[in-house]
Design an enzyme around this catalytic site. Structure first.
Site, PDB file in Angstrom:
ATOM      1  N   ASP A  12      -3.955 -26.593 -12.067  1.00 39.47           N
ATOM      2  CA  ASP A  12      -5.137 -27.318 -11.593  1.00 39.47           C
ATOM      3  C   ASP A  12      -5.169 -27.289 -10.066  1.00 39.47           C
ATOM      4  OD1 ASP A  12      -3.901 -30.026 -10.494  1.00 39.47           O
ATOM      5  OD2 ASP A  12      -2.911 -29.603 -12.402  1.00 39.47           O
ATOM      6  N   ASP A  43       0.853  -1.183   0.000  1.00 44.03           N
ATOM      7  CA  ASP A  43       0.000   0.000   0.000  1.00 44.03           C
ATOM      8  C   ASP A  43       0.890   1.234   0.000  1.00 44.03           C
ATOM      9  OD1 ASP A  43      -2.423   1.445   0.185  1.00 44.03           O
ATOM     10  OD2 ASP A  43      -2.063   1.760   2.312  1.00 44.03           O
ATOM     11  N   HIS A  65      -6.541 -20.902 -13.782  1.00 43.18           N
ATOM     12  CA  HIS A  65      -7.031 -22.280 -13.901  1.00 43.18           C
ATOM     13  C   HIS A  65      -6.761 -22.878 -15.283  1.00 43.18           C
ATOM     14  CE1 HIS A  65      -8.830 -25.740 -12.370  1.00 43.18           C
ATOM     15  NE2 HIS A  65      -9.948 -25.243 -11.865  1.00 43.18           N
ATOM     16  N   SER A  97       0.969 -10.761  -1.463  1.00 47.77           N
ATOM     17  CA  SER A  97       0.350  -9.592  -0.845  1.00 47.77           C
ATOM     18  C   SER A  97       0.295  -9.814   0.656  1.00 47.77           C
ATOM     19  CB  SER A  97      -1.066  -9.384  -1.395  1.00 47.77           C
ATOM     20  OG  SER A  97      -1.729  -8.347  -0.693  1.00 47.77           O
ATOM     21  N   ASN A  98       0.903  -8.904   1.410  1.00 50.58           N
ATOM     22  CA  ASN A  98       0.924  -9.020   2.868  1.00 50.58           C
ATOM     23  C   ASN A  98      -0.258  -8.263   3.458  1.00 50.58           C
ATOM     24  OD1 ASN A  98       1.755  -9.614   5.443  1.00 50.58           O
ATOM     25  ND2 ASN A  98       3.323  -8.020   5.525  1.00 50.58           N
ATOM     26  N   GLY A 133      -2.277 -13.586   5.467  1.00 53.60           N
ATOM     27  CA  GLY A 133      -3.175 -12.988   6.449  1.00 53.60           C
ATOM     28  C   GLY A 133      -2.465 -12.660   7.747  1.00 53.60           C
TER      29      GLY A 133
END
Length: 293
Positions: free
Chosen positions: A267, A158, A263, A208-209, A233
């Protein structure tokens, strides 16, 4: 019959200031308050029933308030718009899991006694990056932009002007201390809006932290030409049962991870195996250390 079309609050203000109403006219509180404004001009409104005198703000006062100038879209912002638009065309899937960070948390706390650096993002994130790089050895498809590319991991950050994704180049050859150093240097450049084109290019995978801002799970979006992305997270101290058959509860440090993958290329089984290997490294740092160069 003459009717005063006003509310009780308006009538009270008018009575306190000796203001008379013209019958059969609806008077709003906002109009009435402008009468008491010394920087106002008079305007008469006519109707079939009579004339009502109201006070409107002076144009000279209103004209002083100009709308803020629009912020132009920089070339970097334009690139992000283009990339995110392309991302929406990718049929992607997500995979999430819960990670026990207790052993890693203990090692980090022990390490803090011999270093002056004690910020969360300088410890958990370097290990996460290292675990990702090692997991590519077992599941190279997730790093599949080029034939056998070096793992260049973009770290979504950010920044004052929005999302910035500085890239750590060839992390397989970076020791943890160098990764931590880069994680301090690159965000500082992002905050100052001084990231170079090389700092944000050639990523083969992104992390992404989101936990640094308090989030747990999310659905990260793959950015082409990458085929996978991870989101870390927040690590929290939570109660957990010791085993499947035991009623004993202990305190552990639990974090979460969310993976997104193209996708068309990845897989579900491949993504799950990659996540399980990453989880193994994070839950047992000794295993990670033995494989680090």
């Amino acid at each position: 019959m003459d009717i005063i079309l006003t509310g009780s609050a308006v009538r009270k203000i008018a009575k306190e200031n000796n203001i008379d109403f013209v019958p059969n006219q609806r008077i709003l509180k906002g109009y009435l308050l402008t009468i008491l404004n010394p920087n106002a001009t008079t305007q008469k409104q006519h109707s079939a029933k009579g004339t009502l005198t109201v006070m409107l703000p002076s144009p000279s006062v209103a004209s002083r308030k100009t709308p803020p100038a629009p912020i132009p879209i920089r070339s970097y912002d334009g690139l992000m718009i283009k990339t995110m638009t392309e991302s929406l065309t990718i049929p992607y899937m997500t995979y999430t899991d819960e990670i026990d960070f207790t052993h890693l948390h203990e090692k980090i706390n022990n390490g803090r006694r011999t270093t002056t650096t004690n910020h969360f993002k300088l410890f958990y994130l370097p290990f996460s990056i290292e675990a990702t790089s090692l997991s590519f050895k077992h599941n190279p498809t997730l790093n599949a932009i080029l034939p056998s590319p070096p793992p260049n991991i973009g770290i979504a950050r950010d920044a004052p002007r929005g999302l910035a994704v500085p890239v750590l180049k060839d992390v397989r050859h970076l020791p943890l201390i160098d990764i931590a150093t880069e994680l301090k240097r690159l965000p500082a450049l992002a905050i100052e809006n001084n990231l170079s084109s090389d700092d944000v290019s050639r990523a083969t995978f992104s992390l992404s932290n989101i936990g640094a801002m308090g989030g747990t799970y999310m659905s990260p979006i793959v950015t082409p030409p990458q085929v996978a992305i991870g989101a870390l997270g927040r690590v929290r101290r939570l109660p957990r049962f010791v085993g499947e058959e035991s009623d004993e509860v202990r305190s552990v440090w639990i974090g979460t991870v969310s993976w997104g993958a193209d996708h068309r290329v990845i897989d579900g089984g491949t993504l799950a195996r990659f996540s399980n290997k990453w989880k193994e490294y994070m839950e047992d740092p000794c295993v990670m250390m033995t494989e680090m160069r």
